[in-house]
Each structure stands twice: as C-alpha cells, then as structure tokens.
Design a protein around this motif. Structure first.
Motif, PDB file in Angstrom:
ATOM      1  N   PHE A 150       0.836  -1.201   0.000  1.00 25.20           N
ATOM      2  CA  PHE A 150       0.000   0.000   0.000  1.00 25.20           C
ATOM      3  C   PHE A 150       0.874   1.256   0.000  1.00 25.20           C
ATOM      4  CE2 PHE A 150      -2.190   3.293   2.574  1.00 25.20           C
ATOM      5  CZ  PHE A 150      -3.265   3.546   1.738  1.00 25.20           C
ATOM      6  N   VAL A 151       1.883   1.276   0.867  1.00 24.88           N
ATOM      7  CA  VAL A 151       2.781   2.430   0.937  1.00 24.88           C
ATOM      8  C   VAL A 151       3.542   2.592  -0.373  1.00 24.88           C
ATOM      9  CG1 VAL A 151       4.780   3.426   2.120  1.00 24.88           C
ATOM     10  CG2 VAL A 151       2.992   2.282   3.440  1.00 24.88           C
ATOM     11  N   LEU A 152       3.998   1.501  -0.939  1.00 25.75           N
ATOM     12  CA  LEU A 152       4.694   1.574  -2.223  1.00 25.75           C
ATOM     13  C   LEU A 152       3.799   2.161  -3.315  1.00 25.75           C
ATOM     14  CD1 LEU A 152       6.626  -1.826  -2.211  1.00 25.75           C
ATOM     15  CD2 LEU A 152       7.667   0.451  -2.363  1.00 25.75           C
ATOM     16  N   SER A 153       2.518   1.804  -3.279  1.00 25.85           N
ATOM     17  CA  SER A 153       1.588   2.334  -4.296  1.00 25.85           C
ATOM     18  C   SER A 153       1.380   3.834  -4.128  1.00 25.85           C
ATOM     19  CB  SER A 153       0.248   1.596  -4.222  1.00 25.85           C
ATOM     20  OG  SER A 153      -0.472   1.945  -3.045  1.00 25.85           O
ATOM     21  N   LYS A 154       1.381   4.300  -2.877  1.00 18.37           N
ATOM     22  CA  LYS A 154       1.200   5.723  -2.617  1.00 18.37           C
ATOM     23  C   LYS A 154       2.456   6.532  -2.951  1.00 18.37           C
ATOM     24  CE  LYS A 154      -3.022   5.975  -0.970  1.00 18.37           C
ATOM     25  NZ  LYS A 154      -4.057   6.851  -1.589  1.00 18.37           N
ATOM     26  N   LEU A 155       3.623   5.877  -2.830  1.00 22.04           N
ATOM     27  CA  LEU A 155       4.883   6.560  -3.090  1.00 22.04           C
ATOM     28  C   LEU A 155       5.483   6.135  -4.429  1.00 22.04           C
ATOM     29  CD1 LEU A 155       6.516   6.427   0.466  1.00 22.04           C
ATOM     30  CD2 LEU A 155       5.421   8.374  -0.640  1.00 22.04           C
ATOM     31  N   GLU A 156       4.608   5.889  -5.393  1.00 20.02           N
ATOM     32  CA  GLU A 156       5.080   5.407  -6.701  1.00 20.02           C
ATOM     33  C   GLU A 156       5.951   6.436  -7.422  1.00 20.02           C
ATOM     34  OE1 GLU A 156       1.723   4.517  -9.077  1.00 20.02           O
ATOM     35  OE2 GLU A 156       0.800   6.509  -8.898  1.00 20.02           O
ATOM     36  N   LYS A 157       5.793   7.728  -7.061  1.00 20.69           N
ATOM     37  CA  LYS A 157       6.589   8.772  -7.711  1.00 20.69           C
ATOM     38  C   LYS A 157       7.833   9.146  -6.913  1.00 20.69           C
ATOM     39  CE  LYS A 157       2.594  10.836 -10.047  1.00 20.69           C
ATOM     40  NZ  LYS A 157       1.777  12.075 -10.234  1.00 20.69           N
ATOM     41  N   ALA A 158       8.031   8.481  -5.790  1.00 23.37           N
ATOM     42  CA  ALA A 158       9.209   8.760  -4.969  1.00 23.37           C
ATOM     43  C   ALA A 158      10.466   8.248  -5.670  1.00 23.37           C
ATOM     44  CB  ALA A 158       9.061   8.097  -3.610  1.00 23.37           C
ATOM     45  N   PRO A 159      11.649   8.789  -5.329  1.00 20.72           N
ATOM     46  CA  PRO A 159      12.897   8.304  -5.927  1.00 20.72           C
ATOM     47  C   PRO A 159      13.086   6.806  -5.704  1.00 20.72           C
ATOM     48  CG  PRO A 159      13.266  10.344  -4.714  1.00 20.72           C
ATOM     49  CD  PRO A 159      11.876   9.907  -4.396  1.00 20.72           C
ATOM     50  N   SER A 160      13.816   6.180  -6.599  1.00 17.81           N
ATOM     51  CA  SER A 160      13.999   4.728  -6.538  1.00 17.81           C
ATOM     52  C   SER A 160      14.673   4.282  -5.250  1.00 17.81           C
ATOM     53  CB  SER A 160      14.826   4.261  -7.739  1.00 17.81           C
ATOM     54  OG  SER A 160      16.094   4.905  -7.744  1.00 17.81           O
ATOM     55  N   GLU A 161      15.595   5.103  -4.705  1.00 23.86           N
ATOM     56  CA  GLU A 161      16.270   4.713  -3.461  1.00 23.86           C
ATOM     57  C   GLU A 161      15.307   4.678  -2.283  1.00 23.86           C
ATOM     58  OE1 GLU A 161      17.556   9.101  -4.243  1.00 23.86           O
ATOM     59  OE2 GLU A 161      17.110   7.271  -5.398  1.00 23.86           O
ATOM     60  N   ILE A 162      14.268   5.522  -2.317  1.00 21.69           N
ATOM     61  CA  ILE A 162      13.262   5.518  -1.253  1.00 21.69           C
ATOM     62  C   ILE A 162      12.402   4.270  -1.357  1.00 21.69           C
ATOM     63  CG2 ILE A 162      11.198   6.684  -0.375  1.00 21.69           C
ATOM     64  CD1 ILE A 162      13.836   8.044   0.363  1.00 21.69           C
ATOM     65  N   ARG A 163      11.965   3.955  -2.558  1.00 21.72           N
ATOM     66  CA  ARG A 163      11.165   2.752  -2.754  1.00 21.72           C
ATOM     67  C   ARG A 163      11.972   1.500  -2.399  1.00 21.72           C
ATOM     68  NH1 ARG A 163       6.584   2.852  -5.494  1.00 21.72           N
ATOM     69  NH2 ARG A 163       7.012   0.840  -6.478  1.00 21.72           N
ATOM     70  N   SER A 164      13.266   1.546  -2.662  1.00 27.17           N
ATOM     71  CA  SER A 164      14.132   0.411  -2.329  1.00 27.17           C
ATOM     72  C   SER A 164      14.188   0.183  -0.826  1.00 27.17           C
ATOM     73  CB  SER A 164      15.535   0.664  -2.872  1.00 27.17           C
ATOM     74  OG  SER A 164      16.415  -0.370  -2.507  1.00 27.17           O
ATOM     75  N   ILE A 165      14.194   1.265  -0.048  1.00 22.92           N
ATOM     76  CA  ILE A 165      14.196   1.147   1.414  1.00 22.92           C
ATOM     77  C   ILE A 165      12.942   0.423   1.892  1.00 22.92           C
ATOM     78  CG2 ILE A 165      13.990   2.471   3.562  1.00 22.92           C
ATOM     79  CD1 ILE A 165      15.800   4.596   2.182  1.00 22.92           C
ATOM     80  N   ILE A 166      11.785   0.792   1.325  1.00 22.30           N
ATOM     81  CA  ILE A 166      10.529   0.149   1.701  1.00 22.30           C
ATOM     82  C   ILE A 166      10.556  -1.324   1.309  1.00 22.30           C
ATOM     83  CG2 ILE A 166       8.018   0.161   1.389  1.00 22.30           C
ATOM     84  CD1 ILE A 166       8.287   3.168   0.697  1.00 22.30           C
ATOM     85  N   GLU A 167      11.024  -1.606   0.106  1.00 21.57           N
ATOM     86  CA  GLU A 167      11.055  -2.986  -0.384  1.00 21.57           C
ATOM     87  C   GLU A 167      11.947  -3.873   0.475  1.00 21.57           C
ATOM     88  OE1 GLU A 167      12.273  -2.204  -4.336  1.00 21.57           O
ATOM     89  OE2 GLU A 167      10.237  -1.838  -5.108  1.00 21.57           O
ATOM     90  N   LYS A 168      13.015  -3.299   1.031  1.00 17.59           N
ATOM     91  CA  LYS A 168      13.947  -4.080   1.841  1.00 17.59           C
ATOM     92  C   LYS A 168      13.489  -4.250   3.290  1.00 17.59           C
ATOM     93  CE  LYS A 168      18.012  -2.918  -0.904  1.00 17.59           C
ATOM     94  NZ  LYS A 168      19.291  -2.174  -0.965  1.00 17.59           N
TER      95      LYS A 168
END
Length: 394
Positions: free
Chosen positions: A224-242
């Motif tokens: 859910f958070v990843l979907s809301k932050l889809e426009k965030a920089p890739s390094e931010i999304r990577s933090i969530i994914e990890k």
C-alpha cells in the motif's frame, strides 16, 4: 501467602518515561521501584526523532553521549541537534544505568486503593504494594490515568505505519544523514537514518474502512505504501522494499483532547502521570518522546526535593500519623508543582501537533495548494520552535 511490599515511590511502566523518571530520581539519590507488566524489558519499537530539548534531558540523565555515539546527527536540520534514536537502544541505555532490582517484571497493575496517606497497589499476580508516591507511566491505556479521572484517548481519524529498514552489506555506501520527507493528497511519509545501516520510516494517512482491515497485514501495508509513493525516488522505494514484514507496525493515532489536558488531574494527592499516560499525541511534530523525557526530568526533581529534605524539615516531635500527614502534604504540593510546570507546555505541543496533522494530510484542493507551497518551511519553523526548550539541570 500474598506478598506485601512497602515502597516510598512506585513508577508504573518501564517505558521511556518510567525508566527516565526512575533514573532521574536515582541521580538525585532517591530510590524507586518500577513495575513492568512484561516478563522482560520491552525493547521492541522503532525510531524516535530526538530533538535538542530531548538531548538536554538525556544529558541531565547521564545517557546522552551513550546514545550519540550510536546514532547519526541529521545534517539537514542545520545547527540543531536532531538524531533518530532506535527506541530499543534508548530503553536499554536508561535501564542499564539503574541499580539492580529497580525494575520488577511480570507486575501488571490492576487496581489502586486508598490507605490513609498511602496507596495500595494490587497486581495481577496477587501481590500488594503500599507506596507513598504513585507515578503512572503506563502508556496510552494507563490504569493510573483512569484513576485520576482521565477518559479514554480519542482517535485522530488517522493511522500510522512505522517501520525500520535494516540495510545489508551490499549497500556499501550506507545512507546520508538527511531527513527525507514526502507528502501527497491525504498522506505524509518520512525517512530518517538512525545509523549508516538502519533507516526508520513512517507513513500516516486517513484510512477507508478497507484500509483499516488491510492494516492488520504488514505485507499488504508495505504494498500500500509503495503504491502511494510510486513517484518517490527509486532509493526511497528500495528502502521500503527491503523492510521485513516483522519490522512493520500499523496502529491508529490517538491523542488526549486539549480540554482534558487543561482541566484534568495530572496529579491528585500523591498520584501523578507522565509520558503517554499523560499526553499521548500524534507524531506530526515529533515531540511525543521528547516531551516524555522533559516530564521525567521535571518530575524527578520535584519528587527528589521532597524526600531529600524530608528528614531535616519534618517535625519529629510529632506522632507517626502527624508525620505521615505532613509528608503527604509535601508530596501533594510537589506533584502539583510538577503538574503546573508541565500542563501548558503539553497543551501547546499537543494542539500544535494535532493541527499540523490535519493541515499536512488535508485533501481539499486549497489545503493541498497551501501545503505544497508553504509546508516545508512552516514545518521546519514549528519543529525548531517547539524543540527550543530547556528542561533544567539537577
């Protein structure tokens, strides 16, 4: 056979407020007993944004440098000392400085009874404790706060995801010591490094009924958070994914209404509250934990003054009942002094936090426009202003 314990000062709850209050008393030469319902120290939890006012309190308690060595100073906050401290390390630092036996585990308070100038505490295991001073640091569902007359806390209408990402050895460059902040229509998110391999992140939003059901699943919340932050920089999304599922926690944000803080009994007789038992609040200006440390320093000083001056100031020609009565009056006065010191500071912080939360996550177009244009500078100003506070010295 029922065990009966007699103590001068009992603190309920071995969280940040309770341990810090006990440590403050210890530094001032006054022993106390801390009751903790869990079987061991509760070191779970995530990051606490620790501002200048909190560092002043931690320095008074003698653990500031212990925690500084293990946490990055955020350079994006200018000359102000701000670090994101792992809750478990703060709790351990406070507990490790206490004398052995200060914390009594598996000790859940279930009832409070008047007994002359003392309080009788009834624990779930059948133990009773007689104490001259009762301090409630037992969190958002505080038994002590309820005894003082506080009502149940109120729901802000928002939820918060809190999480901690532990970066692996493949992340060779670690992280920069900056506070990264993102917000959109109806949500806000932030990422704060604790050290070079650990990042605390949060996500607050106003949920639908479907979201509230989804909040029970860390894996679903992560997506859910990843979907809301889809426009965030890739390094931010990577933090969530990890971030591992067990390191993600979602809960409603609750607070104590300002009129209760203004009119309620922070203290009554020989009983008072501190920390979340006193002022649960939304995290929008990151001052909840900081204010708990302020409480602890102020409260320990007020209580220690009573017990350190007890022998020299109480007339020992009086009988035992008169001595107890005189000490009770001094305790009552000391706790009232603490309450008066803290009341309006907490009203200010709590109200500011609540209003900032509604402003940040407002989904009306004109609110979004104002937020997008002015929010960054406004939030920085508010956070700096509210952290400019000195809890005093011992």
């Amino acid at each position: 056979m029922v065990e009966t314990i007699v103590e001068d000062i009992v603190i309920v709850g071995a969280g940040i407020a309770g341990l810090a209050t006990a440590l403050g008393l210890h530094r001032l030469g006054v022993p106390s007993l801390v009751l903790e319902s869990a079987e061991k120290l509760r070191v779970y939890g995530f990051g606490l944004t620790t501002w200048t006012n909190a560092w002043k309190a931690l320095d008074v308690l003698g653990v500031g440098d212990i925690l500084r060595r293990r946490h990055l100073c955020l350079t994006s906050c200018g000359n102000v000392e701000v670090r994101c401290v792992l809750r478990e390390l703060m709790v351990e630092a406070l507990a490790n400085e206490l004398p052995s036996g200060t914390i009594r585990y598996s000790s859940k308070l279930i009832a409070i009874e008047d007994s002359g100038f003392s309080k009788i505490l009834h624990l779930q295991d059948g133990t009773t404790i007689k104490t001259k001073v009762l301090i409630g640091c037992d969190g958002i569902n505080s038994v002590v706060a309820k005894w003082l007359g506080f009502k149940e806390t109120c729901f802000t209408g928002r939820y918060c995801v809190r999480a901690c990402a532990k970066l692996g050895s493949d992340d060779n460059d670690g992280v920069e010591p900056n506070f990264m902040h993102f917000f959109g229509k109806g949500f806000r998110s932030g990422f704060l490094p604790c050290d070079h391999k650990t990042i605390y992140w949060f996500f607050t939003w106003t949920p639908s009924s479907q979201d509230m059901e989804m909040a029970k699943s860390p894996t679903k919340m992560k997506q859910f958070v990843l979907s809301k932050l889809e426009k965030a920089p890739s390094e931010i999304r990577s933090i969530i994914e990890k971030t591992e599922a067990e390191d993600i926690f979602t809960a409603p944000l609750r607070y104590r209404p300002q009129w209760e803080l203004m009119r309620g009994n922070i203290s009554k007789g020989n009983v008072c509250v501190a920390g979340d038992a006193f002022h649960p609040m939304a995290p929008d200006i990151a001052q909840g934990g900081c204010c708990s440390l302020e409480d602890a320093v102020a409260l320990a000083k007020c209580v220690a003054e009573i017990f350190n001056n007890k022998k020299k100031n109480i007339d020992y020609d009086n009988n035992e009942e008169e001595k107890e009565k005189e000490l009770y009056k001094r305790i009552e006065s000391g706790l009232e002094k603490y309450a008066n010191q803290r009341r309006w500071r907490i009203v200010d912080i709590s109200l500011t936090s609540l209003l900032m939360g509604y402003f940040v996550e407002g989904d009306l177009d004109f609110v979004s426009h104002l937020r997008d244009k002015f929010f960054g500078s406004l939030l920085a100003h508010v956070m700096l202003n509210k952290s400019d506070f000195d809890c005093g010295r011992y």
